[in-house]
Design a protein around this motif. Structure first.
Motif, PDB file in Angstrom:
ATOM      1  N   THR A 288       0.860  -1.327  -0.033  1.00  0.00           N
ATOM      2  CA  THR A 288       0.063  -0.019   0.138  1.00  0.00           C
ATOM      3  C   THR A 288       1.098   1.329   0.023  1.00  0.00           C
ATOM      4  OG1 THR A 288      -0.188  -0.186   2.528  1.00  0.00           O
ATOM      5  CG2 THR A 288      -1.857  -1.160   0.904  1.00  0.00           C
ATOM      6  N   THR A 289       1.993   1.083   0.026  1.00  0.00           N
ATOM      7  CA  THR A 289       3.115   2.246  -0.049  1.00  0.00           C
ATOM      8  C   THR A 289       3.471   2.559  -1.399  1.00  0.00           C
ATOM      9  OG1 THR A 289       3.788   1.588   2.221  1.00  0.00           O
ATOM     10  CG2 THR A 289       5.216   3.204   0.976  1.00  0.00           C
ATOM     11  N   ALA A 290       3.357   3.901  -1.997  1.00  0.00           N
ATOM     12  CA  ALA A 290       3.700   4.334  -3.423  1.00  0.00           C
ATOM     13  C   ALA A 290       5.399   4.686  -3.475  1.00  0.00           C
ATOM     14  CB  ALA A 290       2.752   5.200  -3.720  1.00  0.00           C
ATOM     15  N   ASP A 291       5.847   5.077  -2.243  1.00  0.00           N
ATOM     16  CA  ASP A 291       7.148   5.658  -2.567  1.00  0.00           C
ATOM     17  C   ASP A 291       8.181   4.462  -2.389  1.00  0.00           C
ATOM     18  OD1 ASP A 291       9.684   6.632  -2.538  1.00  0.00           O
ATOM     19  OD2 ASP A 291       9.381   8.019  -0.585  1.00  0.00           O
ATOM     20  N   PRO A 292       8.835   4.224  -3.404  1.00  0.00           N
ATOM     21  CA  PRO A 292       9.926   2.919  -3.324  1.00  0.00           C
ATOM     22  C   PRO A 292      11.032   3.047  -2.558  1.00  0.00           C
ATOM     23  CG  PRO A 292       9.936   4.197  -5.440  1.00  0.00           C
ATOM     24  CD  PRO A 292       8.895   4.717  -4.803  1.00  0.00           C
ATOM     25  N   GLU A 293      11.319   4.423  -2.169  1.00  0.00           N
ATOM     26  CA  GLU A 293      12.174   4.340  -1.142  1.00  0.00           C
ATOM     27  C   GLU A 293      11.795   3.931   0.167  1.00  0.00           C
ATOM     28  OE1 GLU A 293      15.362   5.785  -1.120  1.00  0.00           O
ATOM     29  OE2 GLU A 293      14.725   5.448  -3.647  1.00  0.00           O
TER      30      GLU A 293
ATOM     31  N   SER B  83       1.519  -0.423  -5.424  1.00  0.00           N
ATOM     32  CA  SER B  83       1.072   0.971  -5.593  1.00  0.00           C
ATOM     33  C   SER B  83       2.171   1.976  -5.921  1.00  0.00           C
ATOM     34  CB  SER B  83       0.814   1.259  -3.870  1.00  0.00           C
ATOM     35  OG  SER B  83      -0.179   0.559  -3.647  1.00  0.00           O
ATOM     36  N   VAL B  84       3.286   1.396  -6.546  1.00  0.00           N
ATOM     37  CA  VAL B  84       4.320   2.322  -6.777  1.00  0.00           C
ATOM     38  C   VAL B  84       3.936   2.605  -8.317  1.00  0.00           C
ATOM     39  CG1 VAL B  84       6.768   2.488  -7.686  1.00  0.00           C
ATOM     40  CG2 VAL B  84       6.082   1.109  -5.521  1.00  0.00           C
ATOM     41  N   PRO B  85       4.047   3.861  -8.642  1.00  0.00           N
ATOM     42  CA  PRO B  85       3.545   4.512 -10.101  1.00  0.00           C
ATOM     43  C   PRO B  85       4.399   3.612 -10.955  1.00  0.00           C
ATOM     44  CG  PRO B  85       4.055   6.239  -8.286  1.00  0.00           C
ATOM     45  CD  PRO B  85       4.374   4.958  -7.794  1.00  0.00           C
ATOM     46  N   GLU B  86       3.763   3.526 -12.227  1.00  0.00           N
ATOM     47  CA  GLU B  86       4.175   2.799 -13.253  1.00  0.00           C
ATOM     48  C   GLU B  86       5.636   3.309 -13.747  1.00  0.00           C
ATOM     49  OE1 GLU B  86       4.061  -0.550 -15.913  1.00  0.00           O
ATOM     50  OE2 GLU B  86       2.834   0.022 -14.256  1.00  0.00           O
ATOM     51  N   GLU B  87       5.573   4.527 -13.734  1.00  0.00           N
ATOM     52  CA  GLU B  87       6.879   5.308 -14.333  1.00  0.00           C
ATOM     53  C   GLU B  87       8.182   5.135 -13.547  1.00  0.00           C
ATOM     54  OE1 GLU B  87       4.277   8.692 -12.023  1.00  0.00           O
ATOM     55  OE2 GLU B  87       3.932   6.813 -13.447  1.00  0.00           O
ATOM     56  N   LEU B  88       7.872   4.719 -12.189  1.00  0.00           N
ATOM     57  CA  LEU B  88       9.188   4.483 -11.257  1.00  0.00           C
ATOM     58  C   LEU B  88       9.601   3.054 -11.119  1.00  0.00           C
ATOM     59  CD1 LEU B  88       8.040   6.655  -8.097  1.00  0.00           C
ATOM     60  CD2 LEU B  88       9.627   7.229  -9.970  1.00  0.00           C
ATOM     61  N   LEU B  89       8.901   2.275 -11.846  1.00  0.00           N
ATOM     62  CA  LEU B  89       9.202   0.798 -11.740  1.00  0.00           C
ATOM     63  C   LEU B  89      10.332   0.439 -12.222  1.00  0.00           C
ATOM     64  CD1 LEU B  89       5.690  -0.961 -12.438  1.00  0.00           C
ATOM     65  CD2 LEU B  89       6.857  -0.647 -10.213  1.00  0.00           C
ATOM     66  N   ASP B  90      10.674   1.002 -13.725  1.00  0.00           N
ATOM     67  CA  ASP B  90      12.339   0.655 -14.243  1.00  0.00           C
ATOM     68  C   ASP B  90      13.287   1.230 -13.299  1.00  0.00           C
ATOM     69  OD1 ASP B  90      11.006  -1.024 -16.261  1.00  0.00           O
ATOM     70  OD2 ASP B  90      10.953   0.526 -17.689  1.00  0.00           O
ATOM     71  N   SER B  91      13.319   2.454 -12.909  1.00  0.00           N
ATOM     72  CA  SER B  91      14.339   3.131 -12.389  1.00  0.00           C
ATOM     73  C   SER B  91      14.635   2.687 -10.937  1.00  0.00           C
ATOM     74  CB  SER B  91      13.906   4.701 -12.577  1.00  0.00           C
ATOM     75  OG  SER B  91      12.765   5.071 -11.868  1.00  0.00           O
ATOM     76  N   LYS B  92      13.336   2.505 -10.028  1.00  0.00           N
ATOM     77  CA  LYS B  92      13.469   2.390  -8.644  1.00  0.00           C
ATOM     78  C   LYS B  92      13.262   0.920  -8.104  1.00  0.00           C
ATOM     79  CE  LYS B  92      14.492   6.584  -7.456  1.00  0.00           C
ATOM     80  NZ  LYS B  92      15.580   7.045  -7.064  1.00  0.00           N
ATOM     81  N   VAL B  93      12.605   0.192  -9.124  1.00  0.00           N
ATOM     82  CA  VAL B  93      11.958  -1.288  -8.563  1.00  0.00           C
ATOM     83  C   VAL B  93      12.752  -2.323  -9.120  1.00  0.00           C
ATOM     84  CG1 VAL B  93      10.170  -2.751  -8.238  1.00  0.00           C
ATOM     85  CG2 VAL B  93       9.951  -0.365  -7.573  1.00  0.00           C
ATOM     86  N   LYS B  94      13.186  -2.275 -10.406  1.00  0.00           N
ATOM     87  CA  LYS B  94      13.534  -3.311 -11.255  1.00  0.00           C
ATOM     88  C   LYS B  94      14.862  -3.935 -10.539  1.00  0.00           C
ATOM     89  CE  LYS B  94      12.481  -3.826 -15.313  1.00  0.00           C
ATOM     90  NZ  LYS B  94      12.519  -3.464 -16.941  1.00  0.00           N
ATOM     91  N   ASP B  95      15.740  -3.081 -10.194  1.00  0.00           N
ATOM     92  CA  ASP B  95      17.079  -3.382  -9.473  1.00  0.00           C
ATOM     93  C   ASP B  95      17.205  -3.142  -8.019  1.00  0.00           C
ATOM     94  OD1 ASP B  95      18.169  -4.296 -12.093  1.00  0.00           O
ATOM     95  OD2 ASP B  95      18.524  -2.288 -12.673  1.00  0.00           O
TER      96      ASP B  95
END
Length: 460
Positions: free
Chosen positions: A183-188, A232-244
């Motif tokens: 439920t948290t949107a901020d990948p940090e 809940s992480v925005p789609e535009e952040l998945l590649d830069s913040k979540v993938k690795d």
């Protein structure tokens, strides 16, 4: 049940779902009807040139076209979610190729699968007609069971995260922390939680030789291709913040050390292998969804997706729709808390809409502990589902051991599911039932622990 002219008549029927039509029995009836006059080949390519291959038969006649399309539709869906892939090869019948090309397109009936697989494999999805399909190719990996040195294991769950510090295979520290990744949107938030767990475990070791991660999701080369933890992480952040995210967290904390990131279902199966001392283990966890993992006859993790939640198990066209994929009859609605909630009103148990799914499950579990006959009917029905489906899974995995995990399998309800399942297997599938050993985990398995098992993943 008649499915496009194919009659399926299971001997054992769930009392609360009499229209349930096991896909394994449907496939058997279809192939008996089709005979061997019209052979076709289906192959699906996934990462690193690996191939899933099936050679089968259809009717190939105009009057049975709908049955042929439906059979192949369910077959390809099963292969995609069991093994994964971004390219379908078809041989033997141009009509089947045309059907799959239309279904697996931007706006086709399988558009969800089309886009999902293209995303996780980072390849455009395509369907190719060929004279001869490519041969099967797998790349199973010996992984896990390494106990040498100073190790950390991290297990990322949807409601809590666990971390273990091990010295030569012995746990010297374990920690469990509640967190809210879904439920948290901020990948940090996720990154800081992972790093905090790693640092906490490291503080109990003189050094860190390796890190293993068990996490819900799909991982290719340690990269997060898709995971519900980041829903809940925005789609535009998945590649830069979540993938690795796991790669960054480990490298930022420890530098260049050996590490492995593996789907939690496979880690569960590996934990089962370590506790049983045997290979060929399929682990199925029935909780928020249906999670699965597999360790093959040689003790290897296959690299397959094993996303059995989205593999079809019921051919009833009026079966429940999976809200995420939009498909019907998929495992998630039969082997998770959704199944208990689905069956409750049919059993005369009315659940308060204000309750969370986990709380609704708890209501039914409490009734089961008191031997409420309505709750008994729910768990018996799930046991019938499970028997038919394990027979189908056996055709896919040829497994010997099945470990049944998760909240749905806890308490008296889990015991009844297992007992019913074994009875139905013996009655309707005696040849298969004698080969499969379904069981609940014992105390030794529970002591192994998901995070401690994860620590054994990488070799030093």
């Amino acid at each position: 049940m008649n499915i496009y002219g194919i009659n399926v008549n299971p001997k054992n029927i769930p009392s609360l779902d009499p229209e349930f039509t096991p896909i394994g029995l449907y496939q058997k009836a279809f192939l008996e009807s089709a005979g061997e006059t019209c052979p076709i080949g289906i192959a699906i390519e996934r990462a690193n040139g690996q191939i899933a291959e099936v050679n089968t038969f259809i009717h190939g006649t105009p009057e049975m076209k709908d049955a042929d399309n439906y059979y192949v539709d369910r077959l390809v869906k099963t292969l995609l979610w069991m093994k994964g892939g971004f390219r379908i090869y078809v041989s033997g019948n141009k009509d089947i190729f045309d059907y799959l090309s239309k279904a697996y397109s931007n706006n086709g009936s399988r558009a969800f699968d089309y886009h999902f697989m293209a995303h996780i494999f980072e390849q455009p999805f395509e369907v190719i007609f060929c004279h001869e399909i490519p041969r099967a190719k797998d790349n199973p990996q010996k992984i896990g069971g390494h106990t040498d040195g100073y190790r950390i294991g991290f297990d990322a769950g949807g409601s809590d995260r666990k971390v273990s510090a091990l010295v030569n295979g012995e746990s010297v520290y374990d920690e469990e922390v509640v967190w809210f990744p879904k439920t948290t949107a901020d990948p940090e938030y996720h990154y800081e939680g992972i790093v905090d767990a790693l640092k906490t475990a490291a503080s109990h070791l003189p050094k860190v030789d390796a890190v293993g991660v068990s996490s819900a999701g799909i991982f290719i080369n340690n990269r997060t291709m898709r995971a519900s933890l980041f829903a809940s992480v925005p789609e535009e952040l998945l590649d830069s913040k979540v993938k690795d995210i796991y790669v960054r967290a480990i490298n930022d904390t420890f530098g260049d050390i050996p590490f492995s990131v593996v789907n939690d279902g496979d880690v569960s199966a590996l934990a089962g292998k370590l506790s049983l001392g045997e290979n060929n283990v399929l682990g199925i966890a029935m909780g928020t969804s249906e999670a699965a993992g597999f360790v093959d006859k040689d003790g290897c993790i296959t690299g397959w997706l094993n996303e059995l939640a989205f593999v079809p198990v019921d051919c009833n066209p009026d079966a429940m729709v999976d809200e995420w994929s939009g498909d019907v009859g998929c495992g998630v609605k039969y082997f998770s808390q959704d199944s208990v909630i689905k069956l409750a009103p049919r059993a005369g148990i009315i659940l308060d809409d204000s309750l969370s799914p986990a709380e609704k499950l708890k209501v039914v579990q409490d009734k089961m502990e008191s031997d409420d006959p309505n709750a008994v009917a729910i768990y018996e029905s799930i046991g019938v589902y499970l028997a038919h489906t394990l027979a189908f899974y056996h055709s896919l995995y040829d497994m010997k051991h099945v470990l049944l995990l998760g909240r749905v399998m806890s308490g008296k309800g889990g015991d009844l599911i297992l007992a019913t399942c074994k009875n139905v297997l013996a009655d309707e599938y005696p040849a298969i039932g004698s080969k499969i050993l379904p069981a609940l985990p014992d105390e030794k398995f529970r002591r192994v622990g998901q995070s401690a098992t994860a620590a054994t993943l990488p070799a030093v």
